[in-house]
Design an enzyme around this catalytic site. Structure first.
Site, PDB file in Angstrom:
ATOM      1  N   HIS A 126      39.879 101.073  46.605  1.00 64.63           N
ATOM      2  CA  HIS A 126      40.995 100.238  46.127  1.00 64.63           C
ATOM      3  C   HIS A 126      42.330 100.606  46.789  1.00 64.63           C
ATOM      4  O   HIS A 126      43.312  99.873  46.625  1.00 64.63           O
ATOM      5  CB  HIS A 126      41.158 100.352  44.613  1.00 64.63           C
ATOM      6  N   ASP A 163      30.038  98.403  45.131  1.00 68.45           N
ATOM      7  CA  ASP A 163      30.703  98.694  43.854  1.00 68.45           C
ATOM      8  C   ASP A 163      30.896  97.377  43.074  1.00 68.45           C
ATOM      9  O   ASP A 163      31.002  96.311  43.682  1.00 68.45           O
ATOM     10  CB  ASP A 163      32.064  99.332  44.152  1.00 68.45           C
ATOM     11  N   HIS A 165      33.455  96.405  41.634  1.00 59.74           N
ATOM     12  CA  HIS A 165      34.800  95.890  41.913  1.00 59.74           C
ATOM     13  C   HIS A 165      34.961  95.666  43.415  1.00 59.74           C
ATOM     14  O   HIS A 165      34.467  96.459  44.219  1.00 59.74           O
ATOM     15  CB  HIS A 165      35.857  96.909  41.463  1.00 59.74           C
ATOM     16  N   ASP A 244      28.801 101.214  39.467  1.00 56.12           N
ATOM     17  CA  ASP A 244      29.265 100.630  38.213  1.00 56.12           C
ATOM     18  C   ASP A 244      28.764  99.205  37.983  1.00 56.12           C
ATOM     19  O   ASP A 244      29.143  98.554  37.010  1.00 56.12           O
ATOM     20  CB  ASP A 244      30.802 100.705  38.096  1.00 56.12           C
TER      21      ASP A 244
HETATM   22 ZN   LIG Z   1      34.241 100.098  40.690  1.00 54.83          ZN
END
Ligand SMILES: [Zn+2]
Length: 307
Positions: A126, A163, A165, A244
């Protein structure tokens, strides 16, 4: 040749608070589980050194590095965004995490190991060029990919991010740089929202609906990635390994099983074997349900060590 496994105790000293999901326990639990398995003997255990400032500057501007250094508190915690906090030990942990990823590239590119896993935190995907975000400070996958392109005689690196995200930071940094092909699957609509519609020829986004299960996930990823990755012929495969998307994970809403992470790892290992001489460098991103995280990392490592 075997699998190099990077880990450092100081990655566990970065602690964003007792209720924070991105906790030191994520690493300690994985290490404890590994100690219980035969796998531990098959890994080459390596303690990373901190990444150098020169290496950080290949991705992040000097002004951003200084900003983080000035923000880091001498005691207590300072939040850099709603969910990301710095403590006096944060940047040491982040430099070790990023160091592990670039040193893993050296190990794999020189043939000292076939592949590598950096079991480190804070995660990286991120972190944008000049913005910390979503528990991340330095963009580990981009640093690894650019380290390989700058220091070795290769000109094509694939970055695969599974992931839950989106790796907005990686997209921010590598978008438009045709030496890298970034393939990312992620729950959508979902955090971080910022780069989902960023169009670049070298970014292949696979937005996945909440509730998606194994079969559907595998099909969507295959349909989107297989052909472009083969056409790209990567000389190194870099993996942002976030776990995740597991059905038990409290932060994601996908319904993936541990076996799906085994499957995708095998697929990436096969891709690396076909085009990149087996060279694959993977690094830990998310994964917040301790049992599911440990199970998934073990599955990931079982496939890497068997490669
Ligand atoms: Zn994540």
């Amino acid at each position: 040749m075997t699998t190099a496994f990077y880990s450092h105790d100081d990655c566990m000293k970065h602690d964003m608070g007792p209720d924070h999901p991105e906790s030191p326990e994520r690493i300690s639990r994985i290490l404890a589980r590994l100690a219980d398995t035969r796998l531990a003997q098959e890994l080459q255990w390596i303690r990373p050194d901190e990444i150098t400032r020169e290496q950080l500057l290949t991705v992040h501007p000097e002004s951003y590095l200084r900003q983080l250094e000035e923000l880091q508190p001498t005691h207590g915690r300072v939040f850099t965004d709603e969910e990301t906090a710095m403590t006096p030990t944060t940047l040491r942990a982040a430099r070790l995490a990023a160091g592990a990823c670039v040193q893993a590239v050296d190990r794999v590119m020189t043939g000292a190991s076939r592949n590598a896993f950096a079991c480190v935190r804070p995660p990286g995907h991120h972190a944008e060029r000049a913005r910390s975000m979503g528990f991340c400070f330095y963009n580990n996958p981009a640093l690894a990919a650019l380290h390989a392109l700058t220091n070795y005689d290769i000109d094509r690196v694939a970055i695969i991010d599974f992931d839950v995200h989106q790796g907005n930071g990686t997209v921010d940094i590598v978008g438009g740089d045709q030496r890298m092909l970034m393939c990312s699957s992620f729950q959508h609509p979902f955090f971080p929202h910022s780069h989902v519609y960023r169009q670049a020829g070298n970014i292949i986004n696979v937005p996945i609906e909440a509730g998606c299960g194994s079969e559907d996930y595998r099909k969507q990823v295959m349909d989107a990635w297989q052909e472009p990755l083969r056409a790209f012929r990567p000389q190194l495969v870099v993996v942002s390994a976030g776990f995740d998307g597991h059905r038990l994970d409290p932060m994601g809403e996908l319904n993936l099983e541990t076996d799906d992470f085994r499957w995708i790892t095998q697929w990436l290992v096969d891709l690396a074997a076909e085009y990149a001489g087996g060279r694959l460098v993977s690094m830990l991103e998310g994964g917040y349900h301790m049992e599911a995280l440990c199970d998934s990392v073990i599955a990931h490592l079982e496939v890497l060590t068997a490669a």
